[in-house]
Each structure stands twice: as C-alpha cells, then as structure tokens.
Motif scaffolding. Structure first.
Motif, PDB file in Angstrom:
ATOM      1  N   CYS A   1       1.065  -1.539  -0.277  1.00  0.00           N
ATOM      2  CA  CYS A   1       0.227  -0.147  -0.625  1.00  0.00           C
ATOM      3  C   CYS A   1       0.788   1.415   0.326  1.00  0.00           C
ATOM      4  O   CYS A   1       0.338   2.078  -1.132  1.00  0.00           O
ATOM      5  CB  CYS A   1      -0.906   0.266   0.945  1.00  0.00           C
TER       6      CYS A   1
ATOM      7  N   THR B   1      -3.482  -0.447  -5.179  1.00  0.00           N
ATOM      8  CA  THR B   1      -4.918  -0.257  -4.161  1.00  0.00           C
ATOM      9  C   THR B   1      -5.631  -1.133  -3.529  1.00  0.00           C
ATOM     10  O   THR B   1      -4.529  -2.576  -3.731  1.00  0.00           O
ATOM     11  CB  THR B   1      -6.353  -0.046  -5.523  1.00  0.00           C
ATOM     12  N   TYR B   2      -6.169  -1.132  -2.470  1.00  0.00           N
ATOM     13  CA  TYR B   2      -7.121  -1.993  -1.832  1.00  0.00           C
ATOM     14  C   TYR B   2      -7.225  -3.292  -3.005  1.00  0.00           C
ATOM     15  O   TYR B   2      -7.343  -4.532  -2.552  1.00  0.00           O
ATOM     16  CB  TYR B   2      -8.089  -2.199  -0.938  1.00  0.00           C
ATOM     17  N   GLU B   3      -7.884  -2.847  -3.959  1.00  0.00           N
ATOM     18  CA  GLU B   3      -8.325  -4.236  -4.958  1.00  0.00           C
ATOM     19  C   GLU B   3      -7.473  -4.987  -6.140  1.00  0.00           C
ATOM     20  O   GLU B   3      -7.343  -6.132  -5.613  1.00  0.00           O
ATOM     21  CB  GLU B   3      -9.288  -3.200  -6.268  1.00  0.00           C
TER      22      GLU B   3
ATOM     23  N   ILE C   1     -11.414  -7.753   0.094  1.00  0.00           N
ATOM     24  CA  ILE C   1     -10.769  -6.686   0.102  1.00  0.00           C
ATOM     25  C   ILE C   1     -11.244  -6.170   1.713  1.00  0.00           C
ATOM     26  O   ILE C   1     -10.873  -4.997   2.303  1.00  0.00           O
ATOM     27  CB  ILE C   1     -11.735  -5.020  -0.995  1.00  0.00           C
TER      28      ILE C   1
ATOM     29  N   ARG D   1      -8.357  -4.057   4.575  1.00  0.00           N
ATOM     30  CA  ARG D   1      -8.176  -3.007   5.887  1.00  0.00           C
ATOM     31  C   ARG D   1      -7.902  -3.581   6.347  1.00  0.00           C
ATOM     32  O   ARG D   1      -7.592  -2.282   6.893  1.00  0.00           O
ATOM     33  CB  ARG D   1      -9.917  -2.199   5.143  1.00  0.00           C
TER      34      ARG D   1
ATOM     35  N   SER E   1      -9.531   4.925   4.873  1.00  0.00           N
ATOM     36  CA  SER E   1      -9.872   5.134   3.133  1.00  0.00           C
ATOM     37  C   SER E   1      -9.359   6.517   1.982  1.00  0.00           C
ATOM     38  O   SER E   1      -8.909   6.295   1.235  1.00  0.00           O
ATOM     39  CB  SER E   1     -11.692   3.930   3.210  1.00  0.00           C
TER      40      SER E   1
ATOM     41  N   ASP F   1      -5.987   6.114   1.833  1.00  0.00           N
ATOM     42  CA  ASP F   1      -5.497   5.411   1.045  1.00  0.00           C
ATOM     43  C   ASP F   1      -5.754   5.736  -0.551  1.00  0.00           C
ATOM     44  O   ASP F   1      -5.683   4.662  -1.816  1.00  0.00           O
ATOM     45  CB  ASP F   1      -5.525   3.914   1.706  1.00  0.00           C
TER      46      ASP F   1
ATOM     47  N   GLU G   1      -8.640   5.899  -1.580  1.00  0.00           N
ATOM     48  CA  GLU G   1      -9.953   4.721  -1.625  1.00  0.00           C
ATOM     49  C   GLU G   1     -11.295   5.303  -1.765  1.00  0.00           C
ATOM     50  O   GLU G   1     -12.423   4.804  -1.832  1.00  0.00           O
ATOM     51  CB  GLU G   1     -10.194   2.828  -0.790  1.00  0.00           C
TER      52      GLU G   1
END
Ligand SMILES: [Zn+2]
Lengths: 199, 89
Positions: free
Chosen positions: A146, A152-154, A164, A168, B27, B30, B32
């Motif tokens: 990250c 990205t998270y995905e 996902i 997180r 989030s 990051d 997102e």
C-alpha cells in the motif's frame, strides 16, 4: 473452445511484453523480495524465479493489464510456497493462525495512541525501516504494497488472494503495530509523545 | 496542534463513532474514496480525535513513502534473468 480463448502470443509479442511490461518493475520486485527475506541472495532468487514463471505463463497474462500487480502476485506466491518451506528460519507467526485471528471484521479503531504526527515526521529513515521490518511478514506485506508501492485495496486483494475487507482491516492492524514500534522509538529518542504542544 | 491550534476549541473532544470515522479517514488517505475532500473537511473541522488521527496516519504514510531506504538492485540481475529466458526459449 479453450484453445480459442487462450491467447497465444508470438515470440515477438512475448519479447515485447517481457521487456516492455515486465522488466521495468525489477526495482520494485527486488525491493519487495528483499523486504520479505532480508537477504540479497534470497531476494535475487525470488525475483529470478518470478520472472522465469512470468515468462513461462505469459499466455495467461492479458496484455495491457496491470503487469506489476500480476508479477507481485507471482512473487508473493513463490515466497509462500517455496521460500518459506526451505527457509531455515521458521516464520514467527503461522500464516493460517494470523488469518483466522485477524480475519474478524471487528478490528478496533480506538484512538489510544499518544504518538504525535510531529514526532513521526522527525524520525530517521532507518528508524522507519526498522519499525517496518520488525513487523510479522503478513503485516509488513500490506504496508509495503500500500504505502511503498502504491497498490489499491483491490489490487492488494488480488495479489494476496484475500477479500478487500480483510485488506482494510489487516492494513489498519499493521499500522497500529507500526505505531507501537514508532512510539517506542519516540520514547527512546526523547521525542515528545504525550505532552501537549507548548505555545 | 499545528497551525490549526486556534480552531481546535470548536471541535468535539469525543468522536461519536471512532470505528466508522477512522475507517473512513484511512480509506481516504489510501486513495479509496471519491469526492473525499468535502467529507474530510467537515470531519477534520468538527472532531478533535478524527483530526489527530488523520494527521498521525498521514505522517506515517508520508515517512513510509519518502524515508524507507531502498535496496539497490544488483546490476547483474536483469542480465542473469534475460540469459535464463534465452535458455528456455
Ligand atoms: Zn470523529
């Protein structure tokens, strides 16, 4: 049917993909390998294995998609399947154990830290690196992906084969562990951690 | 804290829902969340724990991104890989 769906790249196309889309990531790959193993030779082996696999399975790579994520996934799988098995040094925390323990969604988001942003900003690169390196590999990995590599998270979910939501919560957990380490440095270095800023 | 010290009196000292807020803030940091600017502005203006959490989390991401030492890639690695690929072609 499956013959049709499976792309077959020509030799020239393979070369182009390999040189144009795979090789540019060698720096990131090597750094990832090094941060997983802390050993130059092991990191070299991991990167080399990854590129050989990438070449062998190049037909399953879709040209123009995220090559970096695809390569990182191969490297991470090589690390888990091969490197960890032959490693003399057993992993401190069992992977499966970490999964079941931390997969719960109720990660607590309490604000308990007395670490200040200013102290963190004043820390040296070595202190940050050491703190990161001291984390168990699964936590270290999500932070590398990250924050250092900007996935990205995905993308992380695909690289790590986890949902996902788990990305997180594991990231959050990892950063909390990192904060604990940094708080230790802050105290050690005499940085101000819990006093209110004097005006 | 920081240059926003003077506005901190107007912030709540307790966060209504730390879990939800912190998860949202993380989030956003990051990358997102779309349209995160407005949400962020409001959160940071209203809630002291959110404000502090955000700045600490931001600082941690910044130092990780900018200060973590990079390992120099051995010069022979790329050639070595190309050679092995040649062998299996
Ligand atoms: Zn809040």
């Amino acid at each position: 049917m499956s013959e049709v769906q499976r792309r077959k790249y020509s030799q020239e196309e393979k070369n182009n993909i390999f040189d144009g889309e795979f090789m540019p990531h060698i720096d990131s790959m090597y750094n990832f390998g090094y941060r997983l193993t802390f050993d130059e030779d092991d990191a070299k082996d991991l990167v080399q294995d990854t590129y050989l696999k990438a070449y062998r399975f190049i037909n399953s790579f879709e040209q123009g998609t995220n090559a970096k994520a695809w390569l990182f996934r191969i490297l991470k799988n090589s690390f888990i399947n091969e490197y960890r098995k032959k490693s003399k040094q057993p992993a401190k925390v069992d992977y499966q154990e970490v999964e079941t323990y931390y997969n719960s969604d109720d990660v607590d988001y309490q604000s308990t830290t007395d670490l200040r942003a200013e102290s963190v900003k004043g820390m040296l690169g070595d202190e940050i690196s050491n703190a990161l390196n001291s984390l168990a590999v699964d936590f270290r990995t999500v932070i590398i992906l990250c924050d250092l590599e900007g996935f990205t998270y995905e993308e992380m979910a695909k690289i790590l084969d986890i949902p996902i939501g788990t990305v997180r919560s594991r990231l959050h957990r990892a950063r909390n562990l990192l904060k604990d380490k940094l708080r230790g440095y802050a105290h050690h270095m005499g940085y101000d951690t819990d006093e209110e800023e004097e005006i | 804290m920081d240059m926003n010290e003077e506005t901190s009196q107007s912030r709540k000292l307790k966060c209504d829902d730390t879990s939800k807020c912190f998860q949202l803030l993380e989030s956003i940091l990051d990358g997102e969340m779309d349209n995160s600017k407005e949400v962020l502005k409001e959160k940071l203006a209203k809630c002291q724990p959110c404000f502090e959490h955000f700045h600490l989390e931001q600082a941690i991401r910044d130092v990780l991104k900018t200060k973590c030492t990079k390992q120099e890639v051995p010069t022979e690695l790329a050639d070595c890989i190309r050679q092995k690929i040649q062998d299996i072609k």
